[in-house]
Design a protein around this motif. Structure first.
Motif, short mmCIF file in Angstrom:
data_model
loop_
_atom_site.label_atom_id
_atom_site.label_comp_id
_atom_site.label_asym_id
_atom_site.label_seq_id
_atom_site.Cartn_x
_atom_site.Cartn_y
_atom_site.Cartn_z
N ARG A 524 59.04 46.29 -42.03
CA ARG A 524 58.65 44.92 -42.39
C ARG A 524 57.88 44.90 -43.70
O ARG A 524 58.06 44.01 -44.53
N ALA A 528 58.91 43.12 -47.23
CA ALA A 528 58.02 42.19 -47.92
C ALA A 528 57.82 42.60 -49.37
O ALA A 528 57.83 41.75 -50.28
N ARG A 531 60.86 41.64 -51.31
CA ARG A 531 60.97 40.19 -51.48
C ARG A 531 60.00 39.67 -52.54
O ARG A 531 60.34 38.79 -53.33
N PRO A 571 51.16 40.14 -46.13
CA PRO A 571 52.55 39.89 -45.72
C PRO A 571 52.80 40.18 -44.25
O PRO A 571 53.18 41.28 -43.87
N GLY A 572 52.61 39.19 -43.40
CA GLY A 572 52.99 39.33 -42.00
C GLY A 572 52.17 40.32 -41.21
O GLY A 572 52.68 40.90 -40.24
N ARG A 574 49.80 41.57 -38.41
CA ARG A 574 49.42 41.06 -37.09
C ARG A 574 47.99 41.43 -36.74
O ARG A 574 47.27 40.64 -36.11
N LEU A 597 51.62 35.36 -45.75
CA LEU A 597 53.06 35.17 -45.64
C LEU A 597 53.53 35.48 -44.23
O LEU A 597 53.06 36.42 -43.60
N ASP A 598 54.43 34.66 -43.75
CA ASP A 598 55.07 34.81 -42.43
C ASP A 598 54.17 34.44 -41.26
O ASP A 598 54.59 33.74 -40.35
N GLN A 599 52.93 34.93 -41.25
CA GLN A 599 52.03 34.59 -40.15
C GLN A 599 50.59 34.89 -40.57
O GLN A 599 50.34 35.65 -41.50
N THR A 641 56.24 30.80 -45.41
CA THR A 641 57.25 31.78 -45.01
C THR A 641 58.32 31.97 -46.08
O THR A 641 59.04 32.96 -46.06
N ASP A 642 58.42 31.02 -46.99
CA ASP A 642 59.31 31.14 -48.14
C ASP A 642 58.55 31.90 -49.23
O ASP A 642 57.65 31.37 -49.87
N TYR A 643 58.91 33.15 -49.43
CA TYR A 643 58.13 34.00 -50.32
C TYR A 643 58.06 33.42 -51.73
O TYR A 643 56.97 33.27 -52.30
#
Length: 933
Positions: A524, A528, A531, A571-572, A574, A597-599, A641-643
């Motif tokens: 992941r 990222a 991207r 970037p995402g 957790r 990004l993402d979350q 979420t749109d990089y």
């Protein structure tokens, strides 16, 4: 004097710069290519050391890193024991000769890899956890001894803990064990006894040199590392044990450590105590979860994450930092490959002076005209992997990022200079600015061809035929690195490395981040990174520790190394420590931009005080979310979420050359603007006005292939500075912008083909006739060679030895240009060259062409009427070595692994088909004119 002052003031008032500001940067020794220099068996002598170094220096190399390895069969009498007085005398001679030649000497802090050797006592050797379990019922005593189950470990393994797990409780029985006998009767219930032993991996140094054989040391132990380094102090001071006194030896420029390959070393003595001191709870009380097989519970994952974090800290503190501080005390510095380590790669890389990444295989960018070879392997180090080292260098303020370059690029004897260029350009755009070839082998003059060789290497040595034209390649590297070492990093974003996600998610207790498994370890994060890069931005990774010390200045985030960034991107991720999340919030409050990004992070890592830490985390997360929905005036928290769309909300401007033209680049800042290294790692040619992410009043372009430069065409359009670029597939260029001044320099040459009345050139092609041919050099010597040939591979010709010769063929032809002034310049294109070429026109040296598109300007060398074109083409050694294998010539004469083939396979090259060699063409001479503005 007054006139000089007036002139300087006038220049600045007019918005111009003196000439020295537009010249190529001074090429320091560090800008020249370096190489790992293997000493086989350390069987070196002063005469051949001098000869080797003189050849390296004459070709343009700057630094040699001495790494002793296994020796040559039958040469035992000439081998020198590592760090012995005689070995130190050879090092003294090497350092003295290097200084005379303007070179520097680095040295591996060991032989082969990893660190270890004969003075590593078993108690200092790398450790491994061994578990023995017993079952008892209430009232029973253990009838057998408490000992490690593996009989081979019994002489070494020490009991660390004996824990008893019974009904709703655990007991520490360690103190009740005497001489292996447990004095304890089990209380009521079923009891599981777990004995944890600190044993030994018994790993020996890999590819060790004489005097370097022995156990691999325990990298987690401060004592073991200190004892190991003591051997070097004694040797360099002239006080090696059991030897006669020797004059002190100067410490090397850098000490080097290769990639971390300490296999199965998952423990160290006292780890339970270290764990408790650092994590706040006792690991031994959670051994059932820690040792669980199959699907882990969340608790087990959190405990194992804490274990991994503890190992990371021990490695950084007890090995990496201690080693670096030791080197500093002796006036030396450290170069380190952190990859492979069970730690946070950013923190480990940043602890040393020169972080070093590693390429492993060949990258394929689809570059047009670049030779293909079936005997290659894909590069395991893409941009996302290479950036760990450069990120650490940038955020920590280290000036150099080095690279182990061209490891296993192709099969042995089949690597061309043209194949090297795309991968070294990839290194450059990833932040590398101090390349080390992997590598070259010390070889005595008396050694029969191919000389002494080490496997897994590009073999950048004088006995390789590519050495003839390698100086042109080395000049390319030097020119590029002179720019890439100048100024400061100017990447857009800091990108958070979610190491706690990796530590908690990945299976297996010992987690090592080697380059071959990163796609599995961090898919992941890698996605990222690509991207973000594809959106036109560049980045450096940042760790939790570096976030903790970051500050805000002028709306930018400034790391402890003094480097500024426009935003920090998560970037995402957790998992994140609460204090790190709070630091991000505070950075935003102070005026920085933080992008999720993402979350948003959703939890804390680790096991201790989980409820309390979660409550604190959730409180902070709520505040962060509020900042994201209602940005204040001081700073911003952005979520998306749109990089591309989300990152566009930052102050960073994407580079259109990446998003719209498929070019690769890296940007650095200098006092007057920015400078770029740009490479066309794409199948397409580029000829376009390209918007830049920086504003400029003027700009210069520099060609690293030939050293030419000129003032670039720029314009303002839609509020952006645009530069006009012409790059063929595979080419590269350096761009330097000036924000406030209009530099004065000759214009950069932008050319396009034009029509001329020249009869010979109407088809833009050298007349299709036979070329004169001769051997400039042929090994072995060949005879009965025709005086003239058609263009094509000389392996297809009928003379004896055509398919086996290694050497340089000279091609000659004539062509007529009645009036060279009919065009502004003339472009020579050689077409397909196997593998490098020196060009002469009318007896004058023009250029050495070693990479696609194999072309150069020849206008100044032409004269009216008949002109003579000479091209000297050098092929690879592949055909010669294959012939030697077919004839049974014994050249694989090395100990240990000897000469493994690609993929570490055994076998010979006898089955190789002839590799095309020579000038294949078509050769064209194209009249060109300047493109009008």
């Amino acid at each position: 004097m007054k006139k000089q002052i007036f002139l300087i003031l006038a220049l600045f008032a007019a918005g111009t710069l003196p000439a020295q500001d537009i010249a190529w940067p001074e090429a320091k020794t560090e800008a020249k290519p370096a190489a790992r220099w293997w000493w086989m068996g350390s069987a070196v002598d002063k005469g051949n050391l001098t000869r080797n170094l003189e050849e390296y220096a004459a070709a343009g190399m700057g630094t040699m890193e001495v790494t002793p390895i296994y020796g040559v069969q039958g040469n035992d009498a000439n081998e020198i024991q590592f760090l012995s007085p005689e070995w130190m005398r050879m090092l003294q001679h090497t350092e003295s000769e290097a200084s005379r030649l303007g070179m520097q000497i680095d040295m591996n802090t060991g032989t082969g890899w990893p660190f270890g050797g004969p003075e590593v006592a078993v108690e200092d050797a790398a450790c491994k956890l061994f578990i023995t379990e017993y079952r008892l019922k209430g009232g029973e005593r253990l009838a057998c001894k408490v000992e490690v189950a593996d009989a081979r470990q019994r002489p070494y393994a020490g009991l660390e803990r004996l824990m008893a797990f019974g009904p709703a409780r655990c007991l520490d029985l360690t103190a009740k064990v005497k001489d292996g006998v447990l004095d304890w009767k089990a209380p009521k219930g079923e009891w599981r006894l777990i004995a944890a032993f600190c044993g030994k991996t018994l790993q020996k140094v890999k590819r060790a040199a004489p005097g370097g054989e022995g156990y691999v040391m325990d990298h987690f132990s401060a004592r073991a590392v200190r004892n190991y380094l003591g051997r070097f102090e004694r040797a360099f001071s002239g006080h090696a044990a059991g030897t006669t006194r020797l004059d002190a030896t100067a410490y090397p420029h850098h000490f080097f450590n290769d990639s971390y390959e300490v296999y199965k070393a998952d423990w160290t003595a006292g780890l339970f105590d270290e764990f408790f001191a650092r994590r706040g709870y006792k690991l031994e009380e959670h051994l059932p979860e820690f040792l669980a097989e199959g699907e882990w519970t969340e608790a087990a994952r959190r405990i194992i994450s804490d274990y991994r974090e503890t190992l990371a800290e021990l490695l950084q503190e007890n090995f990496t930092r201690q080693w670096t501080e030791w080197a500093h005390r002796h006036g030396s510095k450290t170069r380190n490959q952190a990859h492979g380590s069970p730690g946070n790669l950013i923190d480990l890389y940043a602890t040393v002076d020169v972080p070093e990444c590693e390429g492993f295989g060949l990258s394929d960018f689809g570059i047009r005209g670049l030779r293909k070879d079936s005997l290659t392997r894909p590069n395991d180090s893409d941009l996302s992997m290479l950036k760990y080292a450069s990120s650490a260098a940038h955020i920590a303020g280290k000036p150099y990022t080095s690279s182990e370059t061209f490891t296993w690029l192709t099969e042995h004897f089949r690597t061309s200079l043209s194949q090297c260029k795309p991968d070294i350009d990839l290194m450059f755009v990833s932040g590398v600015n101090h390349t080390y070839f992997h590598g070259t082998t010390y070889s005595p003059a008396e050694a029969p061809w191919p000389g002494w060789k080490f496997y897994a290497t590009v073999d950048m040595s004088p006995t390789n035929s590519i050495w003839r034209d390698a100086p042109a390649f080395f000049q390319y590297i030097t020119r590029c690195q002179s720019f890439l070492q100048a100024g400061k990093p100017d990447n857009d974003f800091l990108v958070y490395l979610p190491v706690y996600d990796l530590w908690q998610e990945q299976d297996g207790r010992l987690l090592m981040f080697d380059i071959h498994k990163m796609a599995k370890r961090a898919p992941r994060f890698i996605e990222a990174v690509h991207r973000i890069n594809d959106a036109g931005y560049d980045m450096d990774y940042i760790s939790d520790n570096f976030i903790r010390t970051a500050k805000v200045a002028g709306g930018k985030i400034v790391t402890s190394g003094g480097t500024a960034y426009k935003a920090l991107v998560i970037p995402g991720a957790r998992l994140m420590p609460a204090d790190v999340l709070e630091k991000l919030m505070n950075l935003a409050k102070e005026g920085a931009t933080v992008v999720f990004l993402d979350q948003y992070p959703e939890d804390v890592p680790g096991y201790a005080r989980l409820k309390e830490r979660r409550a604190e985390f959730n409180r902070i997360l709520g505040d962060v979310r509020k900042m994201g929905s209602t940005p204040g005036t001081a700073g911003r928290v952005i979520f998306g979420t749109d990089y591309a769309g989300t990152l566009a909300q930052t102050m960073a401007v994407p580079e259109a050359m990446k998003t719209g033209f498929g070019l690769s680049c890296i940007r650095r800042a200098h006092a007057e603007g920015a400078h770029y290294f740009i490479s066309a790692l794409t199948a397409e040619d580029t000829e376009a006005w390209i918007p830049l992410a920086v504003s400029a009043r003027s700009a210069m372009l520099y060609n690293p292939m030939d050293g030419t430069s000129g003032k670039a065409r720029i314009r303002r359009k839609d509020g952006k500075t645009e530069v006009f670029l012409q790059l063929a597939s595979g080419e590269s260029v350096l761009l330097k912008t000036f924000a406030e001044v209009d530099v004065q320099a000759p214009a950069w040459r932008y050319y396009t083909p034009c029509a001329t009345p020249e009869s010979d050139l109407a088809r833009n092609k050298v007349p299709d006739r036979r070329w004169g041919f001769r051997w400039v050099e042929s090994i072995p010597a060949v005879g009965n060679v025709p005086d003239s040939i058609s263009l094509g591979s000389w392996t297809d010709l009928s003379f004896e030895g055509a398919e086996t010769v290694m050497g340089t063929g000279g091609y000659t032809t004539t062509f007529v240009v009645e009036n060279p002034a009919a065009a502004e310049d003339w472009l020579l294109s050689l077409g397909d060259v196997r593998e490098s070429a020196r060009v002469r026109i009318n007896g004058r040296e023009v250029a050495t062409l070693w990479a696609v598109p194999y072309r150069c300007f020849i206008g100044p060398y032409l004269r009216p009427g008949k002109n003579t074109l000479e091209v000297e083409v050098t092929n690879l050694p592949a055909n010669r070595i294959a012939d030697m294998d077919r004839r049974g010539v014994k050249w694989r004469i090395f100990k240990d692994i000897n000469m493994a083939a690609l993929g570490y396979k055994k076998g010979t090259y006898a089955g190789w088909q002839p590799v095309p060699s020579g000038l294949l063409g078509p050769v064209r001479i194209v009249p060109v004119r300047t493109i009008k503005e």
